[in-house]
Scaffold this motif. Structure first.
Motif, PDB file in Angstrom:
ATOM      1  N   ASP A  14     -22.852  37.040 -30.794  1.00 61.07           N
ATOM      2  CA  ASP A  14     -21.709  38.447 -29.447  1.00 61.07           C
ATOM      3  C   ASP A  14     -20.933  39.656 -30.189  1.00 61.07           C
ATOM      4  O   ASP A  14     -19.765  39.731 -30.180  1.00 61.07           O
ATOM      5  CB  ASP A  14     -20.867  37.087 -28.926  1.00 61.07           C
ATOM      6  CG  ASP A  14     -21.982  37.027 -27.404  1.00 61.07           C
ATOM      7  OD1 ASP A  14     -21.929  37.150 -26.566  1.00 61.07           O
ATOM      8  OD2 ASP A  14     -21.848  35.874 -28.398  1.00 61.07           O
ATOM      9  N   GLY A 118     -28.136  31.736 -24.714  1.00 59.41           N
ATOM     10  CA  GLY A 118     -27.088  31.019 -23.675  1.00 59.41           C
ATOM     11  C   GLY A 118     -27.745  29.004 -23.598  1.00 59.41           C
ATOM     12  O   GLY A 118     -27.633  28.617 -24.821  1.00 59.41           O
ATOM     13  N   TYR A 126     -23.728  29.168 -19.509  1.00 58.62           N
ATOM     14  CA  TYR A 126     -22.654  28.035 -20.407  1.00 58.62           C
ATOM     15  C   TYR A 126     -22.949  26.549 -21.009  1.00 58.62           C
ATOM     16  O   TYR A 126     -23.843  25.723 -20.078  1.00 58.62           O
ATOM     17  CB  TYR A 126     -21.314  28.480 -20.227  1.00 58.62           C
ATOM     18  CG  TYR A 126     -21.046  29.542 -19.947  1.00 58.62           C
ATOM     19  CD1 TYR A 126     -21.303  30.865 -19.962  1.00 58.62           C
ATOM     20  CD2 TYR A 126     -19.724  29.667 -19.212  1.00 58.62           C
ATOM     21  CE1 TYR A 126     -20.027  31.989 -20.144  1.00 58.62           C
ATOM     22  CE2 TYR A 126     -19.141  30.668 -18.805  1.00 58.62           C
ATOM     23  CZ  TYR A 126     -19.215  32.637 -18.895  1.00 58.62           C
ATOM     24  OH  TYR A 126     -18.505  32.856 -19.093  1.00 58.62           O
ATOM     25  N   GLU A 129     -20.316  24.397 -21.806  1.00 59.49           N
ATOM     26  CA  GLU A 129     -19.160  24.792 -20.818  1.00 59.49           C
ATOM     27  C   GLU A 129     -19.447  25.198 -20.021  1.00 59.49           C
ATOM     28  O   GLU A 129     -20.210  25.250 -19.158  1.00 59.49           O
ATOM     29  CB  GLU A 129     -18.171  25.947 -21.241  1.00 59.49           C
ATOM     30  CG  GLU A 129     -17.003  25.935 -22.825  1.00 59.49           C
ATOM     31  CD  GLU A 129     -18.068  26.216 -24.187  1.00 59.49           C
ATOM     32  OE1 GLU A 129     -17.718  26.249 -24.708  1.00 59.49           O
ATOM     33  OE2 GLU A 129     -19.637  26.751 -23.756  1.00 59.49           O
ATOM     34  N   HIS A 130     -18.651  25.010 -18.870  1.00 56.12           N
ATOM     35  CA  HIS A 130     -19.030  24.993 -17.008  1.00 56.12           C
ATOM     36  C   HIS A 130     -17.734  25.289 -16.335  1.00 56.12           C
ATOM     37  O   HIS A 130     -16.556  25.505 -16.905  1.00 56.12           O
ATOM     38  CB  HIS A 130     -19.430  23.821 -16.330  1.00 56.12           C
ATOM     39  CG  HIS A 130     -18.572  22.477 -15.563  1.00 56.12           C
ATOM     40  ND1 HIS A 130     -18.386  22.803 -14.277  1.00 56.12           N
ATOM     41  CD2 HIS A 130     -17.676  22.099 -16.574  1.00 56.12           C
ATOM     42  CE1 HIS A 130     -17.609  21.510 -14.586  1.00 56.12           C
ATOM     43  NE2 HIS A 130     -17.284  21.692 -14.988  1.00 56.12           N
ATOM     44  N   PRO A 137     -12.494  27.401 -16.820  1.00 55.03           N
ATOM     45  CA  PRO A 137     -13.450  26.229 -18.153  1.00 55.03           C
ATOM     46  C   PRO A 137     -12.574  25.212 -18.407  1.00 55.03           C
ATOM     47  O   PRO A 137     -11.885  25.178 -19.205  1.00 55.03           O
ATOM     48  CB  PRO A 137     -14.177  27.469 -18.819  1.00 55.03           C
ATOM     49  CG  PRO A 137     -12.897  29.217 -18.474  1.00 55.03           C
ATOM     50  CD  PRO A 137     -12.329  28.336 -17.362  1.00 55.03           C
ATOM     51  N   HIS A 161     -23.055  33.193 -26.703  1.00 58.15           N
ATOM     52  CA  HIS A 161     -22.381  33.904 -25.104  1.00 58.15           C
ATOM     53  C   HIS A 161     -21.156  33.264 -24.246  1.00 58.15           C
ATOM     54  O   HIS A 161     -20.345  33.766 -23.655  1.00 58.15           O
ATOM     55  CB  HIS A 161     -24.227  32.844 -23.829  1.00 58.15           C
ATOM     56  CG  HIS A 161     -24.043  33.728 -22.546  1.00 58.15           C
ATOM     57  ND1 HIS A 161     -23.746  34.787 -22.556  1.00 58.15           N
ATOM     58  CD2 HIS A 161     -23.776  32.584 -21.717  1.00 58.15           C
ATOM     59  CE1 HIS A 161     -23.893  34.752 -20.884  1.00 58.15           C
ATOM     60  NE2 HIS A 161     -23.825  33.954 -20.755  1.00 58.15           N
ATOM     61  N   THR A 162     -20.762  32.110 -24.727  1.00 61.40           N
ATOM     62  CA  THR A 162     -19.123  32.039 -24.342  1.00 61.40           C
ATOM     63  C   THR A 162     -18.110  32.825 -25.006  1.00 61.40           C
ATOM     64  O   THR A 162     -17.030  32.709 -24.713  1.00 61.40           O
ATOM     65  CB  THR A 162     -19.025  30.803 -23.988  1.00 61.40           C
ATOM     66  OG1 THR A 162     -18.586  30.122 -25.840  1.00 61.40           O
ATOM     67  CG2 THR A 162     -20.736  29.634 -23.246  1.00 61.40           C
ATOM     68  N   HIS A 163     -18.845  32.673 -26.450  1.00 61.13           N
ATOM     69  CA  HIS A 163     -18.013  33.556 -27.398  1.00 61.13           C
ATOM     70  C   HIS A 163     -16.980  32.685 -27.750  1.00 61.13           C
ATOM     71  O   HIS A 163     -15.778  33.099 -28.445  1.00 61.13           O
ATOM     72  CB  HIS A 163     -16.975  35.042 -26.988  1.00 61.13           C
ATOM     73  CG  HIS A 163     -18.231  35.942 -26.214  1.00 61.13           C
ATOM     74  ND1 HIS A 163     -17.144  37.190 -25.678  1.00 61.13           N
ATOM     75  CD2 HIS A 163     -19.226  35.902 -25.809  1.00 61.13           C
ATOM     76  CE1 HIS A 163     -18.220  37.477 -25.253  1.00 61.13           C
ATOM     77  NE2 HIS A 163     -19.098  37.505 -25.270  1.00 61.13           N
ATOM     78  N   ASN A 178     -21.278  26.707 -31.450  1.00 66.11           N
ATOM     79  CA  ASN A 178     -21.956  27.997 -30.731  1.00 66.11           C
ATOM     80  C   ASN A 178     -20.522  28.553 -32.353  1.00 66.11           C
ATOM     81  O   ASN A 178     -19.684  28.191 -32.211  1.00 66.11           O
ATOM     82  CB  ASN A 178     -21.308  27.763 -29.877  1.00 66.11           C
ATOM     83  CG  ASN A 178     -20.789  29.714 -28.795  1.00 66.11           C
ATOM     84  OD1 ASN A 178     -20.758  30.163 -29.608  1.00 66.11           O
ATOM     85  ND2 ASN A 178     -20.996  29.844 -28.010  1.00 66.11           N
ATOM     86  N   MET A 197     -11.896  33.709 -20.975  1.00 70.61           N
ATOM     87  CA  MET A 197     -12.485  32.942 -22.136  1.00 70.61           C
ATOM     88  C   MET A 197     -12.026  33.656 -23.000  1.00 70.61           C
ATOM     89  O   MET A 197     -12.307  35.028 -23.397  1.00 70.61           O
ATOM     90  CB  MET A 197     -14.539  33.281 -21.852  1.00 70.61           C
ATOM     91  CG  MET A 197     -15.253  32.371 -20.815  1.00 70.61           C
ATOM     92  SD  MET A 197     -14.898  30.674 -20.673  1.00 70.61           S
ATOM     93  CE  MET A 197     -15.789  29.999 -21.696  1.00 70.61           C
TER      94      MET A 197
END
Length: 259
Positions: A14, A118, A126, A129-130, A137, A161-163, A178, A197
């Motif tokens: 990212d 992802g 994610y 996480e959700h 989140p 993806h989520t950073h 991640n 996020m």
């Protein structure tokens, strides 16, 4: 070979066109003598320096996969693109897009190492996480996380993806890691419903992974750098949301941003 016992490799994700954060991270990696680097995608999209980022990445031997925003740059017409993708697309030359097209969406690097953006099956989901109805989140249930790895017998899964930097162990010596975001420490999104996020630091993040006799050792590096050229680019594109996140690590700056 990547993944040999005792050898360390770096993991990026990212970047989102933040060329100055990328330079800081690569300098930090070089200073440690790490020569093997993996990149988990979302390379260019953002109101920043997509062309510079492309030139840096293409000049180095970095094993790279595509993320969802890289896919949007290839699949969508400029008229259908969201603003961050459109700004990046307008900066990129045909050779940059050709290189991007050549990248895989996922990669089994060795029998033990699997790369995705992802999840293994979806670049927009994610993994760890959700977003519940509250819009805040949190961690997915472990059973749901482990289910995403079904049918893949790797022991190290690398995703972005989520950073948000995070490591989870899902049993049987299997690790999901991640490394966080090199260039975009916070964002908000409307899907699946509005959520934020954010890491709370403007530092550029990446991961370091080493195979040991006991299993996978992972560590997070957060590299300070001067973000203000990128902040100025975001503001020039009328993206104060990006300026705040890059300058502070928070979505919606907590105080006026000044260099």
């Amino acid at each position: 070979m990547i993944g040999e016992t005792g050898d360390s490799f770096a993991v990026l994700a990212d970047i989102h066109g933040n060329a100055d954060a990328l330079r800081a991270v690569l300098a930090d990696i070089d200073a440690q003598g790490i020569t093997q680097v993996l990149n988990l995608g979302d390379l260019f999209s953002g109101p920043l320096a997509a062309r510079e980022t492309a030139e840096i990445l293409m000049a180095r031997e970095i094993l790279t996969i595509r993320g969802n925003h890289d896919r949007y740059l290839l699949e969508q017409t400029p008229a259908r693109m969201q603003p961050s993708d459109r700004v990046a697309f307008e900066q990129l030359e045909p050779e940059h897009l050709t290189w991007l097209q050549s990248l895989p969406a996922t990669l089994r690097l060795t029998p033990d190492i699997f790369l995705c953006h992802g999840t293994p099956r979806d670049d927009t989901t994610y993994w760890m996480e959700h977003v519940p109805p509250s819009g805040v989140p949190n961690r997915r249930p472990l059973a749901d996380i482990a289910a995403e790895a079904e049918g893949i017998d790797a022991s190290l899964f690398l995703c972005g993806h989520t950073h948000i930097p995070r490591r989870l162990d899902i049993g049987g010596g299997r690790v999901i890691f991640n490394p966080g975001s090199v260039g975009c420490p916070g964002y908000d999104d409307d899907l699946p419903l509005y959520h934020v996020m954010e890491t709370g630091t403007p530092a550029a993040a990446y991961g370091i992974v080493t195979r040991t006799a006991q299993g996978w050792k992972t560590s997070l590096a957060q590299v300070p750098y001067d973000p203000w050229r990128m902040v100025a680019m975001a503001r020039a594109a009328d993206r104060e949301d990006w300026a705040g996140a890059i300058g502070t690590g928070w979505v919606g700056s907590l105080q006026p941003l000044t260099a």
